[in-house]
Design a protein around this motif. Structure first.
Motif, PDB file in Angstrom:
ATOM      1  N   GLY A 137      32.039 -58.228  58.933  1.00 31.43           N
ATOM      2  CA  GLY A 137      31.413 -56.962  58.549  1.00 31.43           C
ATOM      3  C   GLY A 137      31.051 -56.188  59.806  1.00 31.43           C
ATOM      4  N   CYS A 138      30.970 -54.855  59.670  1.00 22.41           N
ATOM      5  CA  CYS A 138      30.691 -54.019  60.849  1.00 22.41           C
ATOM      6  C   CYS A 138      29.244 -54.161  61.312  1.00 22.41           C
ATOM      7  CB  CYS A 138      31.009 -52.554  60.538  1.00 22.41           C
ATOM      8  SG  CYS A 138      29.859 -51.805  59.347  1.00 22.41           S
ATOM      9  N   GLY A 139      28.368 -54.546  60.368  1.00 22.86           N
ATOM     10  CA  GLY A 139      26.958 -54.740  60.720  1.00 22.86           C
ATOM     11  C   GLY A 139      26.100 -53.490  60.591  1.00 22.86           C
ATOM     12  N   HIS A 140      26.709 -52.328  60.305  1.00 25.83           N
ATOM     13  CA  HIS A 140      25.883 -51.112  60.246  1.00 25.83           C
ATOM     14  C   HIS A 140      26.142 -50.210  59.035  1.00 25.83           C
ATOM     15  CE1 HIS A 140      29.410 -49.147  61.892  1.00 25.83           C
ATOM     16  NE2 HIS A 140      29.405 -49.994  62.894  1.00 25.83           N
ATOM     17  N   CYS A 141      27.125 -50.524  58.196  1.00 24.13           N
ATOM     18  CA  CYS A 141      27.341 -49.653  57.022  1.00 24.13           C
ATOM     19  C   CYS A 141      26.321 -50.005  55.930  1.00 24.13           C
ATOM     20  CB  CYS A 141      28.777 -49.785  56.494  1.00 24.13           C
ATOM     21  SG  CYS A 141      29.111 -51.334  55.624  1.00 24.13           S
TER      22      CYS A 141
ATOM     23  N   CYS B 127      26.693 -53.667  54.719  1.00 23.54           N
ATOM     24  CA  CYS B 127      26.263 -54.669  55.701  1.00 23.54           C
ATOM     25  C   CYS B 127      24.744 -54.687  55.809  1.00 23.54           C
ATOM     26  CB  CYS B 127      26.884 -54.388  57.066  1.00 23.54           C
ATOM     27  SG  CYS B 127      28.639 -54.805  57.145  1.00 23.54           S
TER      28      CYS B 127
ATOM     29  N   CYS C 174      31.830 -54.662  53.131  1.00 20.46           N
ATOM     30  CA  CYS C 174      31.750 -53.719  54.252  1.00 20.46           C
ATOM     31  C   CYS C 174      32.815 -52.615  54.161  1.00 20.46           C
ATOM     32  CB  CYS C 174      31.931 -54.495  55.559  1.00 20.46           C
ATOM     33  SG  CYS C 174      32.034 -53.451  57.022  1.00 20.46           S
ATOM     34  N   ASN C 175      32.413 -51.393  54.555  1.00 22.50           N
ATOM     35  CA  ASN C 175      33.349 -50.264  54.557  1.00 22.50           C
ATOM     36  C   ASN C 175      34.440 -50.405  55.615  1.00 22.50           C
ATOM     37  OD1 ASN C 175      32.194 -48.869  52.439  1.00 22.50           O
ATOM     38  ND2 ASN C 175      30.732 -47.780  53.746  1.00 22.50           N
TER      39      ASN C 175
END
Ligand SMILES: [Zn+2]
Length: 353
Positions: free
Chosen positions: A102-106, A109, A117-118
Motif C-alpha cells: 500500500g502507498c501508506g497515504h491514500c 491506507c 490502496c489506490n
C-alpha cells in the motif's frame, strides 16, 4: 547479486539466472538478504504476461520471501520507524516480507485497508520481486520472525495465509460450528483455508479430483472428502453429506464452478472468492442468488493488521504451511513448471542462499 529475471514474456525458457545490481534501500526502506522465496501461480501468469501488463524489464518474479535485514536507511537518525508492522525491526533481524504494497497515504491506507490502496502493488507482479539474493522494501512491509523460525516455511506463508485469513475470517465472518466447503484439494489458498476453518472450529468439506491430494487434505483436518472425478454433481453430494443442510460458506477460487457452489450453499450462505483459476468469465443463474439469499464476497490479499494476526499464528505453530519441494534459485524455471503442471502438493520454495 544473482537473480532470476526475464527480458520478455514467454514460457519457462525466458527465465535467466543472471547478475543484477543489488538494490539500494531508499529512505524508510530496508535491504533484505533473502534466504528463501516461495512460488505462487501468479508468478507464471506474470512471466507469461497479459494484455495491459506493463513491466519495467528485466522483471524479477516472486511475491513471497524471507531473509535477514542487512541495512536500514532511515530518513533521519532521529525519525522513529513507521508505526505498524515494521516497528522496531533492526539490522540482523530475521524477517518475512508482506507482499501487499500500500502507498501508506491514500484514504484506504490511512483507514488501515492497504489491500484496497489506490496505488496498490503486489510484489513481483508490477514491482521486481523475490527471486533474487537481495530486495529493498519499505520497513513497514517487514514482519519480525523469531531467529530460529525456518525461512522457507515463513516465505511459503505470507501470500496464501493472509489471503485465506482475510477472506474467511474478516470478509466471510466465519463462525464456530459452521460448515465450510473448499472447492479444490490442492493449491496454497485452499489448504490454508482448510487449516484456518478447522482452527476456527468449523466443519470442513473438500472437493477434489486427485485421490492423493484429497488424502493430504484429510491429513490437515478436512472432515468430509468428495471426489469430483467420481461425483460430477458434487453440489448434491455436499447436500447429502451435510444432513441436507448445505454449506454455510463456500471457498471457490475456481470461478467456473460457481453454479455448483451456489447450489451447495444453504439459504443465506456466503460464497467467498479470491481468484479464478478456471478463467475470469462464466455464467451464473441469478435466481439462486436472490431466492436463496446468498452473498458473493470477493477480496484480495489482506490488511496489515490481518497479516500480523495470521503470521503470529504461523509463528506459534497453530497454522502450518504444507511444504512441497525446494529448488536452488537458478532452477526457478523447473520449479515453475512443477507448479504450473500441478505436480505439487503444498508450497514450492527457492533457496536464495
Ligand atoms: Zn494507499
Amino acid at each position: 547479486m544473482k537473480a532470476v529475471l526475464f527480458h520478455q514474456h514467454g514460457g519457462p525458457e525466458v527465465l535467466e539466472y543472471a547478475d543484477f545490481p543489488t538494490p539500494e534501500p531508499k529512505p524508510g526502506e530496508a535491504l533484505v538478504r533473502l534466504r528463501a522465496a516461495a512460488l505462487n501461480r501468479m508468478d507464471v501468469m506474470v512471466r507469461n504476461g497479459w494484455a495491459g501488463l506493463k513491466l519495467e524489464m528485466p522483471h524479477i518474479n516472486g511475491a513471497d520471501g524471507a531473509g535477514e535485514i542487512v541495512a536500514i536507511n532511515l530518513p533521519h537518525p532521529f525519525t522513529p520507524l513507521p508505526v505498524g508492522e515494521g516497528t522496531g525491526v533492526r539490522e540482523g533481524d530475521h524477517v518475512l516480507i508482506n507482499p501487499n504494497l500500500g502507498c501508506g497515504h491514500c484514504e484506504y491506507c490511512l483507514a488501515g485497508k492497504d489491500n484496497m490502496c489506490n496505488e496498490w502493488h503486489l510484489l513481483g507482479e508490477t514491482i521486481r520481486g523475490t527471486y533474487a539474493e537481495y530486495i529493498a522494501l519499505p520497513v513497514k512491509q517487514l514482519y519480525k520472525l523469531p531467529d530460529d523460525f525456518d525461512f522457507h516455511q515463513a516465505a511459503a506463508s505470507a501470500l496464501v495465509y493472509q489471503t485465506a485469513w482475510h477472506s474467511l475470517v474478516k470478509r466471510g465472518n466465519l463462525q464456530k460450528g459452521e460448515t465450510v466447503l473448499v472447492v479444490g484439494a490442492g493449491g496454497g489458498v485452499n489448504t490454508a483455508s482448510v487449516q484456518i476453518a478447522k482452527l476456527m472450529g468449523a466443519q470442513v468439506v473438500v472437493i477434489g479430483s486427485d485421490a492423493k491430494k484429497l488424502e493430504m487434505a484429510e491429513s490437515i483436518g478436512a472432515d468430509i472428502l468428495i471426489d469430483r472425478s467420481k461425483e460430477e454433481n458434487w453440489s448434491k453430494s455436499v447436500f447429502l453429506a451435510t444432513n441436507k443442510h448445505g454449506a454455510d460458506v463456500v471457498v471457490d477460487n475456481v470461478g467456473t464452478t460457481f453454479m455448483q457452489s451456489l447450489r451447495a450453499l444453504k439459504k443465506g450462505g456466503r460464497l467467498l472468492t479470491v481468484g479464478n483459476s478456471g478463467g475470469p468469465k462464466f455464467e451464473i443463474d441469478n435466481r439462486y442468488i436472490f431466492a436463496k439469499h446468498l452473498s458473493i464476497i470477493g477480496s484480495t490479499m489482506s490488511t496489515m493488521e490481518d497479516f500480523r494476526e495470521v503470521m503470529d499464528l504461523i509463528v506459534a505453530g497453530k497454522l502450518k504451511p504444507i511444504m512441497d519441494k525446494t529448488f536452488p534459485l537458478k532452477d526457478a524455471a523447473l520449479a515453475q513448471e512443477r507448479l504450473w503442471k500441478n505436480e505439487n502438493f503444498g508450497k514450492i520454495t527457492l533457496d536464495t542462499e
